[in-house]
Design an enzyme around this catalytic site. Structure first.
Site, PDB file in Angstrom:
ATOM      1  N   TYR A   6      17.426  29.715   8.734  1.00  0.00           N
ATOM      2  CA  TYR A   6      16.275  30.529   9.160  1.00  0.00           C
ATOM      3  C   TYR A   6      16.220  30.673  10.678  1.00  0.00           C
ATOM      4  CZ  TYR A   6      14.076  30.562   4.555  1.00  0.00           C
ATOM      5  OH  TYR A   6      13.785  30.771   3.228  1.00  0.00           O
ATOM      6  N   LYS A  43       0.850  -1.205   0.000  1.00  0.00           N
ATOM      7  CA  LYS A  43       0.000   0.000   0.000  1.00  0.00           C
ATOM      8  C   LYS A  43       0.878   1.244   0.000  1.00  0.00           C
ATOM      9  CE  LYS A  43      -0.330  -0.178   5.030  1.00  0.00           C
ATOM     10  NZ  LYS A  43      -1.019  -0.821   6.157  1.00  0.00           N
TER      11      LYS A  43
HETATM   12  C1  PLP Z   1      -0.156  -1.808   6.777  1.00  0.00           C
HETATM   13  C2  PLP Z   1      -0.695  -3.095   7.247  1.00  0.00           C
HETATM   14  C3  PLP Z   1       0.151  -4.207   7.429  1.00  0.00           C
HETATM   15  C4  PLP Z   1       1.659  -4.117   7.321  1.00  0.00           C
HETATM   16  O1  PLP Z   1       2.171  -3.475   8.467  1.00  0.00           O
HETATM   17  P1  PLP Z   1       3.743  -3.415   8.763  1.00  0.00           P
HETATM   18  O2  PLP Z   1       3.835  -2.913  10.142  1.00  0.00           O
HETATM   19  O3  PLP Z   1       4.325  -2.472   7.772  1.00  0.00           O
HETATM   20  O4  PLP Z   1       4.252  -4.792   8.586  1.00  0.00           O
HETATM   21  C5  PLP Z   1      -0.438  -5.421   7.747  1.00  0.00           C
HETATM   22  N1  PLP Z   1      -1.776  -5.528   7.914  1.00  0.00           N
HETATM   23  C6  PLP Z   1      -2.615  -4.475   7.775  1.00  0.00           C
HETATM   24  C7  PLP Z   1      -4.078  -4.666   7.986  1.00  0.00           C
HETATM   25  C8  PLP Z   1      -2.102  -3.228   7.463  1.00  0.00           C
HETATM   26  O5  PLP Z   1      -2.930  -2.183   7.337  1.00  0.00           O
END
Ligand code: PLP
Length: 358
Positions: A255, A35
């Site tokens: 800055y 994702k």
């Molecule tokens: C994002 C996600 C994962 C992966 O999580 P990590 O901590 O990056 O391994 C797994 N299951 C769900 C439902 C997620 O939303």
């Protein structure tokens, strides 16, 4: 390439990390989580190079469609399922698995005459209180779902761990117990573990594991718990040094003049800033890596420049500096910025040009 900063994505490291996870979770199938454009690493490139993954998961049906359009053949799970009939129709048409976590989704499913062999994961909320059915309502939901999905549809069960990155947090054990209580003797394939679950909670490695961060070579565990497998950072972030100058004791840099030279110093300026996803808020001082040496950042992070102390480093304008990668870990930078590696990888990966190496 619009900006001077760039990310190098090492696909060999990505494959090594997948192999290491597979070895550790050797009874599980691996669903690689891609994702958010594969945590900023580039979803298509990552999927194309992870031909060994048993499945992929994304947040949205739209992301899954993009994978299908680009010829990805493995099973794909949309973690946020569908919340419109368009999404549902697309999932059915393009063989995309969906997560069911809300009764509204059951209504949408019922309104469709033919769900073909849509495969689903029913999500049980065992304590995170984000998505999922309460353990006590799960059994009736499961029965209802079975009554109108085709017999060819696979129903699998999942939950998500809220605190798996803390080895001494009792919440994980409680979540695992809630899961068992909810499913009683229903026998379906199961999925619980995210990255931290895979590394630290062997009981959470079920039929499917869902690694995200570990695939990208970053250890998600808090308190510097070492990973039981060797992880290699996949993304390194780079930018050129564009100026070197001498500053006198008492002169201020950047800055607001926040940094005042405690002695005569050599100051380098690097062409990267918060517009490239480098964090502006720094509670303490991170380093950048120049050659094999580490230089501390001085003053505020600007939109597309940062300054570093080069007093004990000999280098030249044009040198390519590493902001994070194998010398300075992204998790260290995240700590200085009071955030998590996930956020930095997504921010930088979505801002700069990505160069892929095999
Ligand atoms: C994002 C996600 C994962 C992966 O999580 P990590 O901590 O990056 O391994 C797994 N299951 C769900 C439902 C997620 O939303």
């Amino acid at each position: 390439m619009k900006r001077a900063a760039f990310a190098r994505i090492n696909l060999a490291h990505l494959k090594n990390n997948l192999a290491a996870i597979r070895k550790l979770a050797n009874k599980s199938k691996v669903m690689a989580v891609v994702k958010a454009d594969a945590y900023g690493h580039g979803m298509l490139e990552v999927c194309n190079s992870l031909i060994d993954a048993d499945a992929f998961s994304v947040a949205y049906v739209n992301e899954a469609l993009e994978l299908r359009e680009n010829g990805i053949k493995q099973p794909i799970l949309a973690l946020q399922g569908f919340s419109s009939s368009d999404d549902l129709q697309n999932a059915i048409k393009h063989d995309i698995q969906v997560v069911i976590y809300h009764t509204e989704q059951l209504k949408l499913l019922k309104s469709i005459s033919n769900t073909a062999n849509l495969d689903v994961f029913v999500k049980i909320d065992t304590g995170m209180h984000r998505l999922g059915f309460a353990p006590q309502e799960f059994e009736s939901i499961f029965t209802e779902l079975k009554s109108f999905l085709s017999p060819k549809s696979k129903i699998r069960l999942m939950t998500h761990l809220a605190c798996a990155d803390e080895v001494d947090n009792v919440a994980t054990q409680r979540q695992l117990e809630q899961f068992e209580l909810a499913i009683k003797d229903i026998s379906c394939e199961q999925s619980i573990a995210n990255s931290a679950g895979i590394l630290a909670w062997p009981q959470s490695r079920r039929d499917w594991v869902r690694p995200g961060l570990v695939l990208y070579g970053i250890n998600p565990m808090q308190k510097e718990i070492t990973s039981p497998v060797e992880l290699r950072p996949v993304m390194s972030l780079h930018a050129p040094l564009i100026s070197i100058k001498s500053c006198k004791k008492g002169e201020k840099v950047g800055y607001g003049g926040d940094f005042c030279c405690p002695s005569d110093m050599v100051i380098g300026v690097i062409a990267i800033g918060y517009a490239d996803g480098y964090p502006r808020h720094l509670a303490s001082t991170p380093y950048v890596s120049i050659g094999a040496k580490k230089a501390p950042i001085v003053g505020r992070v600007s939109m597309d420049m940062i300054a570093v102390d080069l007093s004990s480093i000999s280098t030249r304008v044009g040198e390519i500096v590493e902001l994070w990668g194998e010398t300075v870990l992204v998790s260290e930078v995240a700590q200085h910025a009071e955030t998590i590696s996930y956020e930095l990888l997504c921010a930088a990966g979505n801002s700069v040009y990505k160069e892929y190496i095999q």
